[in-house]
Design a protein around this motif. Sequence first.
Motif, PDB file in Angstrom:
ATOM      1  N   LEU A  93      -1.552  -2.575 -28.600  1.00 19.00           N
ATOM      2  CA  LEU A  93      -0.764  -3.503 -27.795  1.00 19.00           C
ATOM      3  C   LEU A  93      -1.526  -3.968 -26.565  1.00 19.00           C
ATOM      4  O   LEU A  93      -1.588  -5.169 -26.271  1.00 19.00           O
ATOM      5  CB  LEU A  93       0.549  -2.838 -27.376  1.00 19.00           C
ATOM      6  N   VAL A  94      -2.096  -3.024 -25.824  1.00 14.08           N
ATOM      7  CA  VAL A  94      -2.806  -3.385 -24.595  1.00 14.08           C
ATOM      8  C   VAL A  94      -4.007  -4.275 -24.908  1.00 14.08           C
ATOM      9  O   VAL A  94      -4.248  -5.291 -24.237  1.00 14.08           O
ATOM     10  CB  VAL A  94      -3.227  -2.115 -23.832  1.00 14.08           C
ATOM     11  N   LYS A  95      -4.754  -3.934 -25.927  1.00 17.13           N
ATOM     12  CA  LYS A  95      -5.914  -4.738 -26.325  1.00 17.13           C
ATOM     13  C   LYS A  95      -5.486  -6.148 -26.719  1.00 17.13           C
ATOM     14  O   LYS A  95      -6.075  -7.137 -26.266  1.00 17.13           O
ATOM     15  CB  LYS A  95      -6.631  -4.045 -27.481  1.00 17.13           C
ATOM     16  N   ALA A  96      -4.432  -6.250 -27.531  1.00 18.02           N
ATOM     17  CA  ALA A  96      -3.965  -7.568 -27.981  1.00 18.02           C
ATOM     18  C   ALA A  96      -3.432  -8.395 -26.819  1.00 18.02           C
ATOM     19  O   ALA A  96      -3.653  -9.619 -26.765  1.00 18.02           O
ATOM     20  CB  ALA A  96      -2.887  -7.393 -29.047  1.00 18.02           C
ATOM     21  N   ALA A  97      -2.730  -7.762 -25.888  1.00 23.24           N
ATOM     22  CA  ALA A  97      -2.183  -8.500 -24.745  1.00 23.24           C
ATOM     23  C   ALA A  97      -3.303  -9.066 -23.876  1.00 23.24           C
ATOM     24  O   ALA A  97      -3.249 -10.235 -23.456  1.00 23.24           O
ATOM     25  CB  ALA A  97      -1.281  -7.583 -23.925  1.00 23.24           C
ATOM     26  N   LEU A  98      -4.321  -8.258 -23.597  1.00 13.83           N
ATOM     27  CA  LEU A  98      -5.443  -8.748 -22.786  1.00 13.83           C
ATOM     28  C   LEU A  98      -6.177  -9.871 -23.504  1.00 13.83           C
ATOM     29  O   LEU A  98      -6.555 -10.885 -22.889  1.00 13.83           O
ATOM     30  CB  LEU A  98      -6.392  -7.595 -22.459  1.00 13.83           C
ATOM     31  N   ARG A 121     -13.467  -4.456 -19.525  1.00 13.32           N
ATOM     32  CA  ARG A 121     -14.278  -5.613 -19.910  1.00 13.32           C
ATOM     33  C   ARG A 121     -13.406  -6.718 -20.520  1.00 13.32           C
ATOM     34  O   ARG A 121     -13.630  -7.905 -20.249  1.00 13.32           O
ATOM     35  CB  ARG A 121     -15.375  -5.179 -20.881  1.00 13.32           C
ATOM     36  N   LEU A 122     -12.418  -6.332 -21.317  1.00 16.92           N
ATOM     37  CA  LEU A 122     -11.489  -7.329 -21.865  1.00 16.92           C
ATOM     38  C   LEU A 122     -10.713  -8.010 -20.747  1.00 16.92           C
ATOM     39  O   LEU A 122     -10.526  -9.229 -20.758  1.00 16.92           O
ATOM     40  CB  LEU A 122     -10.497  -6.649 -22.816  1.00 16.92           C
ATOM     41  N   SER A 123     -10.246  -7.235 -19.788  1.00 19.61           N
ATOM     42  CA  SER A 123      -9.504  -7.768 -18.649  1.00 19.61           C
ATOM     43  C   SER A 123     -10.356  -8.770 -17.870  1.00 19.61           C
ATOM     44  O   SER A 123      -9.891  -9.858 -17.503  1.00 19.61           O
ATOM     45  CB  SER A 123      -9.083  -6.614 -17.735  1.00 19.61           C
ATOM     46  N   GLU A 124     -11.607  -8.415 -17.638  1.00 14.66           N
ATOM     47  CA  GLU A 124     -12.505  -9.290 -16.881  1.00 14.66           C
ATOM     48  C   GLU A 124     -12.804 -10.572 -17.650  1.00 14.66           C
ATOM     49  O   GLU A 124     -12.809 -11.662 -17.079  1.00 14.66           O
ATOM     50  CB  GLU A 124     -13.801  -8.531 -16.572  1.00 14.66           C
ATOM     51  N   ARG A 125     -13.018 -10.440 -18.949  1.00  9.19           N
ATOM     52  CA  ARG A 125     -13.323 -11.609 -19.776  1.00  9.19           C
ATOM     53  C   ARG A 125     -12.138 -12.575 -19.828  1.00  9.19           C
ATOM     54  O   ARG A 125     -12.306 -13.792 -19.780  1.00  9.19           O
ATOM     55  CB  ARG A 125     -13.683 -11.159 -21.194  1.00  9.19           C
ATOM     56  N   ALA A 126     -10.927 -12.002 -19.918  1.00  5.21           N
ATOM     57  CA  ALA A 126      -9.733 -12.842 -20.020  1.00  5.21           C
ATOM     58  C   ALA A 126      -9.261 -13.354 -18.671  1.00  5.21           C
ATOM     59  O   ALA A 126      -8.456 -14.289 -18.610  1.00  5.21           O
ATOM     60  CB  ALA A 126      -8.614 -12.048 -20.692  1.00  5.21           C
ATOM     61  N   GLY A 127      -9.744 -12.730 -17.597  1.00  5.98           N
ATOM     62  CA  GLY A 127      -9.323 -13.158 -16.258  1.00  5.98           C
ATOM     63  C   GLY A 127      -7.890 -12.781 -15.932  1.00  5.98           C
ATOM     64  O   GLY A 127      -7.211 -13.477 -15.178  1.00  5.98           O
ATOM     65  N   VAL A 128      -7.425 -11.660 -16.509  1.00  5.31           N
ATOM     66  CA  VAL A 128      -6.064 -11.185 -16.226  1.00  5.31           C
ATOM     67  C   VAL A 128      -6.126  -9.719 -15.821  1.00  5.31           C
ATOM     68  O   VAL A 128      -7.011  -8.978 -16.259  1.00  5.31           O
ATOM     69  CB  VAL A 128      -5.125 -11.357 -17.443  1.00  5.31           C
ATOM     70  N   PRO A 129      -5.181  -9.279 -14.995  1.00  9.75           N
ATOM     71  CA  PRO A 129      -5.260  -7.908 -14.486  1.00  9.75           C
ATOM     72  C   PRO A 129      -4.802  -6.854 -15.497  1.00  9.75           C
ATOM     73  O   PRO A 129      -3.924  -7.093 -16.323  1.00  9.75           O
ATOM     74  CB  PRO A 129      -4.332  -7.921 -13.272  1.00  9.75           C
ATOM     75  N   LEU A 130      -5.422  -5.694 -15.397  1.00 10.97           N
ATOM     76  CA  LEU A 130      -4.978  -4.466 -16.045  1.00 10.97           C
ATOM     77  C   LEU A 130      -4.645  -3.502 -14.920  1.00 10.97           C
ATOM     78  O   LEU A 130      -5.533  -3.072 -14.182  1.00 10.97           O
ATOM     79  CB  LEU A 130      -6.079  -3.892 -16.942  1.00 10.97           C
TER      80      LEU A 130
END
Length: 436
Positions: A93-98, A121-130
Amino acid sequence: MTSKGALRLGVAGLGTVGAGVATLLRANADLIAARAGRPIEIVAVAARSRGRDRGVDLSGVRWVDDARALAADPDVDVVVELIGAAEGVARDLVKAALEAGKPVVTANKALVAVHGADLARLSERAGVPLMFEAAVAGGIPVIKAVREGLAGDRLDWIGGILNGTCNYIMTTMRESGRDFADVLSEAQALGYAEADPSTDVDGIDAAHKLAILAALAFGRPVDFGSVVVEGIRGIGALDLQFAARLGYRLKLLGVARRHADGIETRVSPCLVPEGSQLASVEGVFNAVLVEGAFVGRLMLEGRGAGAGPTASAVVADLVDVARGTAVPVWGASDTALSASRSLPRESFVGAYYLRLLVRDQPGVIAEIAAILRDEVVSVRSLLQHGRAAGTGQEAAVPLVIVTHETREAAILAARTRISALDVVLEEPTMLRIEAG
């Protein structure tokens, strides 16, 4: 994410924390909206049982059979993951959401500790917070304090009492004189320990939290696999008695320390001086100590678990998301993180407590002293708990040795050799001594 109107949440998991979040959002709706600049409301949930009474009104909230569907739900602005566990649905879920460009707020310490580097790294690439304030020490705002409040300082030490279950058990053992198994059963009956307490009493829960704190404090990718972990199953009432005689209290500590050649991370039962800050933290309370070059020493203390404190931390992250406040997951972009290596256990340095059960006969102390001499372990004090009640070869007495500072490799080698002596009747108990 919508730019106006309410911030719409998809919540996965309606256990103690999930129900607590729903309750808090309803109880403090006006206050939260004022601080967030917009209302925050739950529009969709995923949980195992729809019919269970969770003590909060969920009428009007849409139920989703598969939590992973929340990541692609067009009516969900933010995914709140409160399922737990490092693998399975929570990770998916977390991976898919990011990947879908949706902010994520989680209380899942295991997920962040084990997969936090990849998710960052996924958060940074997508530009959304974790966001994961609730993953460490419940309602104590330690993530924000370390990552943001101390962003200008160089931190050299972080750690403390990171598991309330273990702290309750050892506090009660000391106060009552009862043994581990008896107090653990009481903690389970009171709801302080799970039916399967392994994650808590074997130190894994504290190690997850320490890995996260070390990454934040030292600006490096999270490295759970490097944490040296020991639990409290081997602690006996006798150790607590000896600790008191020596002027210490016994605590399960997580400690992360910066050295010139790398980072030390470990979770283990430790002796701390009775007058120290950590010694005074009792029962189910947690405490996090931080030492910085400019700020000096700080301690944050409070309830580290439970519906209210953990929900408070989750909602604090949601307020930040609603405001548009975001910082890199580990305090700096992925390319700016340190490459500091994790140090092996053998390189750690400290003072130690060694408790032995030995035959009550002449020459025993001389044999043990010879081994300590050979391994270059200097003895600070020696304490014998009276003479044996019986007579003959099997009469036994406990013997406690406190060392000066030494390399852990040396004390481990000495313990191995001492345990092989015929006069030593059980595996020696070895504990670190910390300043606290």
